[in-house]
Enzyme design. Structure first.
Site, short mmCIF file in Angstrom:
data_model
loop_
_atom_site.label_atom_id
_atom_site.label_comp_id
_atom_site.label_asym_id
_atom_site.label_seq_id
_atom_site.Cartn_x
_atom_site.Cartn_y
_atom_site.Cartn_z
N GLU A 261 0.86 -1.18 0.00
CA GLU A 261 0.00 0.00 0.00
C GLU A 261 0.89 1.23 0.00
O GLU A 261 1.95 1.24 0.63
CB GLU A 261 -0.90 0.03 1.25
CG GLU A 261 -1.67 1.35 1.36
CD GLU A 261 -2.79 1.33 2.39
OE1 GLU A 261 -2.72 0.55 3.34
OE2 GLU A 261 -3.73 2.13 2.21
N CYS A 463 -6.45 1.16 2.72
CA CYS A 463 -7.37 2.29 2.65
C CYS A 463 -7.17 3.14 1.41
O CYS A 463 -8.10 3.79 0.94
CB CYS A 463 -7.25 3.14 3.91
SG CYS A 463 -7.96 2.32 5.33
N ASN A 590 -12.39 -3.06 0.81
CA ASN A 590 -11.29 -3.15 1.77
C ASN A 590 -11.83 -2.91 3.18
O ASN A 590 -12.16 -1.78 3.51
CB ASN A 590 -10.23 -2.08 1.46
CG ASN A 590 -9.15 -2.04 2.53
OD1 ASN A 590 -8.44 -3.02 2.74
ND2 ASN A 590 -9.05 -0.92 3.22
N GLU A 591 -11.97 -3.94 3.92
CA GLU A 591 -12.43 -3.91 5.32
C GLU A 591 -13.49 -2.83 5.54
O GLU A 591 -13.44 -2.07 6.50
CB GLU A 591 -11.27 -3.76 6.31
CG GLU A 591 -10.39 -2.53 6.13
CD GLU A 591 -9.44 -2.28 7.31
OE1 GLU A 591 -8.68 -3.19 7.65
OE2 GLU A 591 -9.47 -1.16 7.85
O1 AHR Z 1 -2.31 -1.57 6.76
C1 AHR Z 1 -2.61 -0.26 7.10
C2 AHR Z 1 -4.10 0.00 7.06
O2 AHR Z 1 -4.75 -0.84 7.96
C3 AHR Z 1 -4.77 -0.28 5.76
O3 AHR Z 1 -4.71 0.77 4.88
C4 AHR Z 1 -6.19 -0.51 6.15
O4 AHR Z 1 -6.83 -1.37 5.28
C5 AHR Z 1 -6.08 -1.03 7.56
O5 AHR Z 1 -6.89 -0.34 8.41
#
Ligand code: AHR
Length: 862
Positions: A261, A463, A590-591
């Protein structure tokens, strides 16, 4: 978990020693309330009473559900909740969210303990929904919602039949409002809430649920620093271990992967080898939401000399996506434009650098640019001239070879002549990149990643994938094609994404690593914690725009997989990759907070992909935790839609990993497969040390054992630049000069280097009756049919040695030379490195595992 089941049975038999009435009543009164503490963020609490005189606080102030509206910090508030039991026999709670929005929150529960998804219906614009109340109107078969709105100083009502759709918003007579809450004095503080007569059983379950949470939390917060007391009487532990080679199951080939990321400057200033910061003058104060006045379109640039000025122009850009450029006015010779890179540029003696720039002469006689590399003392270590600058935007390139080194070097561009010149996309790359690709990746970093031998790469987040607000959702189409035509954007971690490392480069990186690409696309909703233009999860891409959004996703599959004659295949071929990238996996979401808004959009996307590309394995999302509302609701969607794989995320304490080794053993083998997309062990202070790394190793042994349903795993996050880090711990730290892998990295690498195609059953008889001891020893055996290797992994998270007697009778068909790798140190160590040796079968007969260690044995079939 076995311990927790044990605990539950103790609970049932002993009935906890809370101060319950001597003769158990049939019913009691339950008071549901929230407090103003912590700016109303502590969620829903319960207290109970028999006589309305003596009140028993559960917890006290245990949070049974918290509000998930809006961003962290200012939001996530539960103000004045009201509960009712609905006609559907469910409990319904509504509450006020803040002091400005015309929305309130709703959630429901069967047992007052587990709460289903929240919704945030908007019933007003321009005024606040304050202290909402709710009742069931039997006559009209509807729920009546009423509230006070402070701006207009009026009361309103709305009706709903399903608590999903709300209608008939209108003014309400003040006398019809304000009946539901009552005030109770709880330990000297007056709290407002609702009172409900419930069966004693309900209270009993609530009390036990809270006690269980406390018990779990004690276990999960065990730290190695207390081991000296915890295991004061423990001298050593002995284990009998035998491997049953005839008892194997196939496990996933993709178990070990990486999560990339763009967080912590992982991309620009990190893996992406570009040395110029803000090369396109596209930085914007909004990248940091205006918090840093120096963060603007000229960030990282400066002027040298008095005879030069600059302005940021947008009148006639190279491309509409890349709208800023700099115009320099030069009135005398000598004025220059300087870029300091990401806190200085590292130049290595003898290394060649590719420089390129877009330039156009606006007026005067500037037809050439002197381009120089300077060391930190201002000494020129490379110099070349760009010539023949014309009146139209034109890309010019040259190669500079450094005749010296610099740790904090600078690029200097000196216009030759006087007049006005426009410049954009000023770029400088070392020629030496990973696999020597142009527009490539930083070699040392990429090689450190490659050494893990990842079987897949997840990108671009996290995120970053779902973005801070709808407008910030990561759009893959903005990240491909010519660099000057890509659309940079704000990074939700508070900086800027040039997207020079875009989808094409990600796919290429995967191919260079021999890893499967795993892009993650937003499910039509932004991050639930969004704060930029809207409060996050309440919004999703409008439904009438979803067709276009879905088409973009289908286009991505065409871009990756179709032949070069298709529209998107042609673009891939033009970028240099005529052959398909063979995309197999695609993450959607994503979550995310699982709301109706999410489900509606996820379902549309899922069905569209399934219809057009049934071969693509879509990965759904089960929220940010290993339990709770989003986890349960996410999995319910997976069951309903038959989603092939689910992405789980959890950052937990070492204790959680120690005591949850059977987490996946308990999973239903007939349901969706699992991608554990984000995990790491977190301790207070967020170090990455041997304690966290061994907890992760314990978890990895259980992931291997469950490799029949856990298809993929990735530690998160991967990279962090020192001094530019928003999140700890990370797997690999780095600065401009050095790469600093962590102890957690060593564990990932050991597991990545020693994968299996099959899990081999083994018996592990630990001579101890103490579950705190037995849970700290974990083993796993895998067989790799591709290279005929049998791998034994053993984790000892105890402060004492563990003596293992391995029954080697089954292992005589393996070569006498066995490679042993041991990672061991004190738990706080951040520098532990594995050491290798060669041992024989005798060694396994009487094996000693060091305190706090991971030991890996590689046996090769004769
Ligand atoms: O890994 C860091 C963050 O943790 C990611 O962006 C998110 O998906 C999670 O909350």
């Amino acid at each position: 978990m076995k311990n927790i089941i044990l605990f539950l049975s103790i609970l049932i038999s002993l009935r906890f020693a809370y101060s319950k009435p001597t003769a158990e009543p049939d019913s009691a009164l339950l008071f549901a309330y929230s407090t103003t503490k912590n700016n109303n963020k502590n969620g829903l609490h319960y207290a109970w009473t028999i006589d309305q005189k003596k009140w028993h606080l559960v917890g006290p102030e245990h949070s049974f559900v918290r509000s998930d509206y809006g961003t962290w910090g200012a939001q996530k508030r539960m103000i004045s909740p009201v509960l009712i039991k609905g006609v559907d026999n469910k409990w319904h709670a509504i509450w006020q969210l803040n002091e400005q929005d015309g929305v309130f929150a709703h959630a429901s529960s069967d047992d007052l303990i587990f709460w289903y998804r929240q919704s945030y219906p908007q019933v007003l614009v321009g005024d606040n929904v304050s202290k909402p109340e709710m009742s069931w109107d039997k006559t009209n078969n509807q729920y009546n919602i009423s509230w006070f709105s402070p701006k207009s100083n009026k009361h309103f009502r709305a009706i709903s039949r399903d608590l999903k759709n709300y209608e008939d918003v209108g003014e309400l007579d003040a006398d019809s409002y304000g009946k539901q809450r009552l005030k109770v004095n709880l330990s000297g503080v007056e709290e407002e809430g609702t009172l409900h007569k419930v069966a004693w059983e309900v209270i009993d379950k609530i009390i036990n649920a809270q006690k269980l949470e406390v018990y779990k939390s004690q276990l999960h917060n065990e730290r190695t620093e207390d081991d000296i007391v915890r295991f004061a009487d423990l001298k050593s532990v002995s284990v009998d271990f035998s491997v049953d080679l005839n008892n194997q199951k196939r496990i996933s080939d993709y178990l070990m992967g990486i999560f990339f990321e763009d967080i912590n400057y992982a991309a620009d200033g990190g893996l992406y080898a570009e040395l110029i910061q803000n090369r396109g003058f596209e930085y914007h104060t909004h990248d940091k939401k205006g918090s840093d006045p120096n963060w603007n379109s000229f960030k990282s640039w400066k002027l040298e000399g008095k005879a030069i000025t600059h302005k940021i122009d947008t009148i006639n850009p190279i491309h509409i996506n890349n709208k800023n450029y700099v115009t320099l006015s030069v009135t005398a010779n000598g004025g220059a434009l300087l870029n300091e890179g990401f806190d200085g540029i590292v130049f290595r003696n003898g290394q060649k650098y590719d420089f390129s720039i877009f330039a156009k002469n606006i007026k005067g006689d500037i037809s050439s640019l002197l381009v120089e590399l300077l060391d930190e003392d201002g000494k020129v270590i490379a110099q070349q001239t760009i010539k023949s600058i014309g009146k139209k935007w034109q890309k010019k390139s040259l190669v500079l070879q450094a005749s010296g080194a610099a740790r904090k070097g600078i690029l200097r561009i000196t216009p030759q002549g006087r007049g006005e010149i426009a410049l954009d996309m000023v770029s400088l790359f070392p020629q030496e990149t990973f696999k020597n690709r142009k527009n490539g990746l930083r070699k040392d970093l990429a090689e450190t990643i490659a050494a893990i031998q990842p079987r897949f790469v997840r990108f671009p987040g996290g995120c970053v994938a779902h973005g801070d607000g709808i407008h910030n959702i990561y759009n893959w189409k903005n990240t491909i094609g010519a660099l000057e035509e890509r659309k940079p954007q704000r990074n939700l971690w508070g900086y800027h994404q040039s997207v020079g490392l875009g989808y094409y480069e990600y796919f290429q990186f995967c191919e260079d690593l021999g890893a499967e690409p795993l892009p993650v696309i937003a499910a039509g909703v932004p991050c639930q914690n969004s704060s930029d233009r809207g409060a996050g999860q309440q919004c999703g891409i409008p439904l009438d725009e979803m067709d276009d959004y879905i088409q973009d996703i289908l286009d991505l599959i065409e871009y990756a997989n179709s032949d070069r004659n298709t529209y998107w295949g042609k673009k891939r071929a033009a970028a240099g990759h005529p052959e398909p990238f063979n995309l197999k996996y695609l993450g959607i979401g994503n979550e995310d907070l699982i709301t109706d808004i999410f489900e509606e959009r996820f379902t549309l996307i899922f069905n569209a992909i399934k219809a057009k590309y049934p071969e693509i394995i879509v990965i759904g999302t089960a929220g940010p935790f290993n339990e709770g509302t989003d986890y349960v609701e996410g999995w319910n969607i997976a069951d309903r839609l038959n989603v092939p794989m689910m992405d789980e995320h959890y950052y937990q304490t070492p204790g959680w990993y120690i005591y949850n080794q059977d987490f996946y053993d308990r999973y239903d083998r007939d349901k969706s497969k699992v991608y554990l997309g984000e995990y790491a062990a977190h301790l207070p202070g967020r170090p990455n040390n041997l304690e966290t790394a061994l907890a992760e190793a314990i978890h990895l042994t259980s992931l291997e054992r469950n490799g029949d349903i856990v298809e993929m795993t990735s530690y998160a996050p991967l990279l962090a630049k020192e001094g530019f880090t928003q999140w700890n711990p990370d797997l690999i730290y780095f600065n401009n000069e050095e790469v600093k892998p962590t102890v957690g990295y060593e564990v990932q690498k050991l597991f990545g280097e020693h994968v299996g195609t099959h899990y081999v059953n083994s018996t592990n008889r630990i001579h101890s009756t103490d579950f705190k001891v037995t849970n700290r020893i974990a083993t796993s055996v895998v067989w790799n049919e591709n290279n005929s290797e049998l791998i034994l992994k053993m984790v000892n998270m105890l402060p004492v040695t563990v003596d293992v007697v391995i029954d080697t009778a089954h292992l005589i068909s393996f070569d006498a030379n066995i490679e042993k790798t041991e990672l061991s140190d004190v738990p706080s160590s951040k520098i532990a490195k594995p050491s290798k040796s060669v041992v024989d079968l005798q060694h396994l007969n009487q094996l000693r595992l060091q305190p706090y260690s991971l030991t890996v044995f590689k046996l090769i079939k004769k």
